[in-house]
Scaffold this active site. Structure first.
Site, PDB file in Angstrom:
ATOM      1  N   HIS A 284      45.368  49.239   9.393  1.00  0.00           N
ATOM      2  CA  HIS A 284      45.261  49.319   7.935  1.00  0.00           C
ATOM      3  C   HIS A 284      45.349  47.951   7.270  1.00  0.00           C
ATOM      4  CE1 HIS A 284      45.277  53.711   7.332  1.00  0.00           C
ATOM      5  NE2 HIS A 284      45.796  53.689   8.541  1.00  0.00           N
TER       6      HIS A 284
ATOM      7  N   THR B 290      41.047  48.016  13.911  1.00  0.00           N
ATOM      8  CA  THR B 290      39.821  48.802  13.895  1.00  0.00           C
ATOM      9  C   THR B 290      38.767  48.107  13.043  1.00  0.00           C
ATOM     10  OG1 THR B 290      38.874  50.991  13.527  1.00  0.00           O
ATOM     11  CG2 THR B 290      40.428  50.212  11.874  1.00  0.00           C
TER      12      THR B 290
ATOM     13  N   LYS C 157      37.516  50.688   9.173  1.00  0.00           N
ATOM     14  CA  LYS C 157      38.079  50.862   7.833  1.00  0.00           C
ATOM     15  C   LYS C 157      37.566  49.740   6.928  1.00  0.00           C
ATOM     16  CE  LYS C 157      42.098  53.449   9.525  1.00  0.00           C
ATOM     17  NZ  LYS C 157      41.525  54.773   9.308  1.00  0.00           N
TER      18      LYS C 157
HETATM   19  C1  PLP Z   1      47.634  53.614  11.938  1.00  0.00           C
HETATM   20  C2  PLP Z   1      46.301  53.873  12.577  1.00  0.00           C
HETATM   21  N1  PLP Z   1      46.037  53.297  13.770  1.00  0.00           N
HETATM   22  C3  PLP Z   1      44.844  53.508  14.376  1.00  0.00           C
HETATM   23  C4  PLP Z   1      43.882  54.313  13.812  1.00  0.00           C
HETATM   24  C5  PLP Z   1      42.584  54.477  14.537  1.00  0.00           C
HETATM   25  O1  PLP Z   1      41.544  53.914  13.798  1.00  0.00           O
HETATM   26  P1  PLP Z   1      40.039  54.011  14.305  1.00  0.00           P
HETATM   27  O2  PLP Z   1      39.837  55.391  14.828  1.00  0.00           O
HETATM   28  O3  PLP Z   1      39.217  53.720  13.094  1.00  0.00           O
HETATM   29  O4  PLP Z   1      39.846  52.959  15.352  1.00  0.00           O
HETATM   30  C6  PLP Z   1      44.120  54.923  12.582  1.00  0.00           C
HETATM   31  C7  PLP Z   1      43.088  55.771  11.947  1.00  0.00           C
HETATM   32  O5  PLP Z   1      43.215  56.245  10.857  1.00  0.00           O
HETATM   33  C8  PLP Z   1      45.364  54.685  11.947  1.00  0.00           C
HETATM   34  O6  PLP Z   1      45.653  55.250  10.759  1.00  0.00           O
END
Ligand code: PLP
Length: 98
Positions: free
Chosen positions: A28, A74, A77
């Site tokens: 995030h 990630t 986002k």
């Molecule tokens: C705290 C946290 N970590 C990891 C993720 C995984 O993100 P992604 O699936 O976009 O790689 C999320 C997804 O919402 C998240 O809220």
């Protein structure tokens, strides 16, 4: 997600004391914090990282981002893409990827 930031340096101090591995989820925070958008760890040593586009290993030694063993983020986002990453020492990344 609510904007609170953990006492990451203190957690690193505890990890050093007890021989623990640290893991920081910057999902995030990437694209939001730090002079290059690397996340909260980069933001906590803002001036050091803002002064260089390619961090010099000697000058970042002991920074929060240097001290955390594994950082994950990630691209799905703030960057608006697909995928993600882990970052850490070569030995740590090879172990996770093996
Ligand atoms: C705290 C946290 N970590 C990891 C993720 C995984 O993100 P992604 O699936 O976009 O790689 C999320 C997804 O919402 C998240 O809220």
């Amino acid at each position: 997600m609510c904007g609170s930031i953990a006492p990451i340096e203190k957690i690193c101090d505890l990890a050093d004391k007890y021989g623990a591995i640290t893991f920081l989820d910057e999902v995030h925070a990437v694209g939001m914090y730090g002079p290059h958008g690397a996340g909260v760890a980069e933001h906590l040593n803002y001036d050091i990282y803002a002064s260089q586009d390619t961090p010099n290993p000697a000058s970042i030694k002991g920074t929060v981002m240097d001290r955390v063993d594994i950082i994950t983020g990630t691209l799905g986002k703030a960057y608006g893409c697909v995928g993600g990453y882990i970052a850490g020492s070569a030995a740590m990344v090879d172990t996770v990827a093996a």
